[in-house]
Design a protein around this motif. Structure first.
Motif, PDB file in Angstrom:
ATOM      1  N   TRP A 182     -11.506  39.293  49.202  1.00 45.68           N
ATOM      2  CA  TRP A 182     -11.656  37.975  49.591  1.00 45.68           C
ATOM      3  C   TRP A 182     -11.768  37.249  48.081  1.00 45.68           C
ATOM      4  CZ3 TRP A 182     -13.212  35.458  54.178  1.00 45.68           C
ATOM      5  CH2 TRP A 182     -12.964  36.283  55.328  1.00 45.68           C
ATOM      6  N   ILE A 184     -13.997  37.499  45.660  1.00 45.22           N
ATOM      7  CA  ILE A 184     -15.337  37.209  45.144  1.00 45.22           C
ATOM      8  C   ILE A 184     -15.377  38.027  43.910  1.00 45.22           C
ATOM      9  CG2 ILE A 184     -17.784  37.255  45.827  1.00 45.22           C
ATOM     10  CD1 ILE A 184     -16.622  37.142  48.846  1.00 45.22           C
ATOM     11  N   GLN A 218      -9.016  40.193  56.560  1.00 47.07           N
ATOM     12  CA  GLN A 218      -9.303  39.117  55.865  1.00 47.07           C
ATOM     13  C   GLN A 218      -8.312  38.066  55.916  1.00 47.07           C
ATOM     14  OE1 GLN A 218      -7.172  38.709  52.786  1.00 47.07           O
ATOM     15  NE2 GLN A 218      -8.089  36.879  51.943  1.00 47.07           N
ATOM     16  N   LYS A 222      -9.112  34.329  57.076  1.00 42.47           N
ATOM     17  CA  LYS A 222      -9.029  32.874  56.186  1.00 42.47           C
ATOM     18  C   LYS A 222      -8.291  32.001  57.137  1.00 42.47           C
ATOM     19  CE  LYS A 222      -9.901  34.263  51.573  1.00 42.47           C
ATOM     20  NZ  LYS A 222      -9.397  34.278  50.381  1.00 42.47           N
ATOM     21  N   SER A 227     -15.372  31.573  56.184  1.00 44.36           N
ATOM     22  CA  SER A 227     -15.820  32.169  55.020  1.00 44.36           C
ATOM     23  C   SER A 227     -16.263  33.713  55.135  1.00 44.36           C
ATOM     24  CB  SER A 227     -17.006  31.291  54.412  1.00 44.36           C
ATOM     25  OG  SER A 227     -18.042  31.862  55.417  1.00 44.36           O
ATOM     26  N   ASP A 230     -19.116  33.753  57.500  1.00 42.69           N
ATOM     27  CA  ASP A 230     -18.926  33.401  58.967  1.00 42.69           C
ATOM     28  C   ASP A 230     -18.132  34.446  59.429  1.00 42.69           C
ATOM     29  OD1 ASP A 230     -19.554  30.660  58.761  1.00 42.69           O
ATOM     30  OD2 ASP A 230     -17.653  30.143  57.770  1.00 42.69           O
TER      31      ASP A 230
END
Length: 254
Positions: A182, A184, A218, A222, A227, A230
């Motif tokens: 993701w 992050i 993922q 998206k 997100s 979510d």
């Protein structure tokens, strides 16, 4: 030291036994100061220091046994056992420290820093030394962190794994892979772990299963404009309502 003082309270002041115990108390107070000094230097020669402390405790226990069977039962046994426990504890710590070396390949000051972090975590959280060492080694390798950030993230993962009844290494690997998918960064690890915990507690969804679904899907999440939080809540609510999340995602892909 406290046990010696208790033993002294069981004999009459001014007797030979009382005087002998007083000498042992003074000697033990000095040994305690030495042990505290040795503990501060633990990271360098821990094996020799703990072996020495353990041997001294057993020696003191043997001396106390001379003051009678009652004292032997109530005082000497615990002290000798504590000496043996010191040696066993060192073996546990030593094995845990080796884990960091194997996982990271670190040496010198970098290795000493990580070993110190593992020791801090094992006493502050608390957790066992092996878990702390595994967390530090894995977080260092997976997230490329050091110093305070390494200690902070490692501690978060130890608590996360304990809360979710899972292995700390598996938790770190799984969550880091999900975060990477993701995009992050490590700075947001705490937020991601909190999100997983919240979804797990609210829906009863298995955290590792949830992480796998977030990894595998993922792209479609998206595309749906979701997100990671979510998406996690979406999957958790599917699971909570008896809907197979994996089958649902396969359908959404089509």
């Amino acid at each position: 030291l406290q046990q010696l003082r208790d033993a002294q309270g069981q004999v009459s002041e001014g007797t030979a036994d009382w005087d002998n115990l007083q000498r042992e108390i003074i000697a033990t107070e000095q040994e305690l100061k030495n042990a505290e000094k040795e503990l501060r230097n633990f990271g360098t020669v821990g094996a020799q220091q703990l072996q020495a402390v353990g041997a001294k405790m057993q020696e003191v226990g043997g001396k106390i046994s001379n003051y009678g069977a009652t004292l032997t039962k109530t005082v000497t046994g615990p002290i000798v056992a504590a000496g043996a426990a010191c040696l066993a504890a060192w073996q546990e710590v030593d094995a845990a420290m080796d884990t960091i070396t194997k996982k990271t390949g670190a040496s010198g000051k970098a290795l000493e820093e990580m070993q110190g972090i593992a020791e801090n975590l094992a006493t502050k959280i608390p957790t066992d030394f092996e878990t702390a060492a595994n967390a530090v080694g894995e977080v260092s390798t997976r997230f490329d962190l050091s110093g305070d950030k390494l200690e902070d993230v490692s501690g978060k993962f130890i608590k996360f794994a304990d809360l979710n009844n899972t292995d700390v290494v598996s938790a770190i690997d799984n969550v880091q892979t999900t975060m990477a998918a993701w995009g992050i960064t490590a700075e947001n690890t705490g937020t991601v772990l909190d999100m997983f915990n919240t979804v797990g507690q609210n829906t009863g969804t298995d955290i590792m299963q949830l992480s796998n679904i977030l990894q595998d899907n993922q792209v479609i999440f998206k595309d749906m404009g979701l997100s990671i939080a979510d998406a996690a809540n979406f999957v958790g609510n599917l699971d909570k309502n008896g809907v197979d999340a994996s089958a649902t995602m396969a359908g959404l892909k089509k």
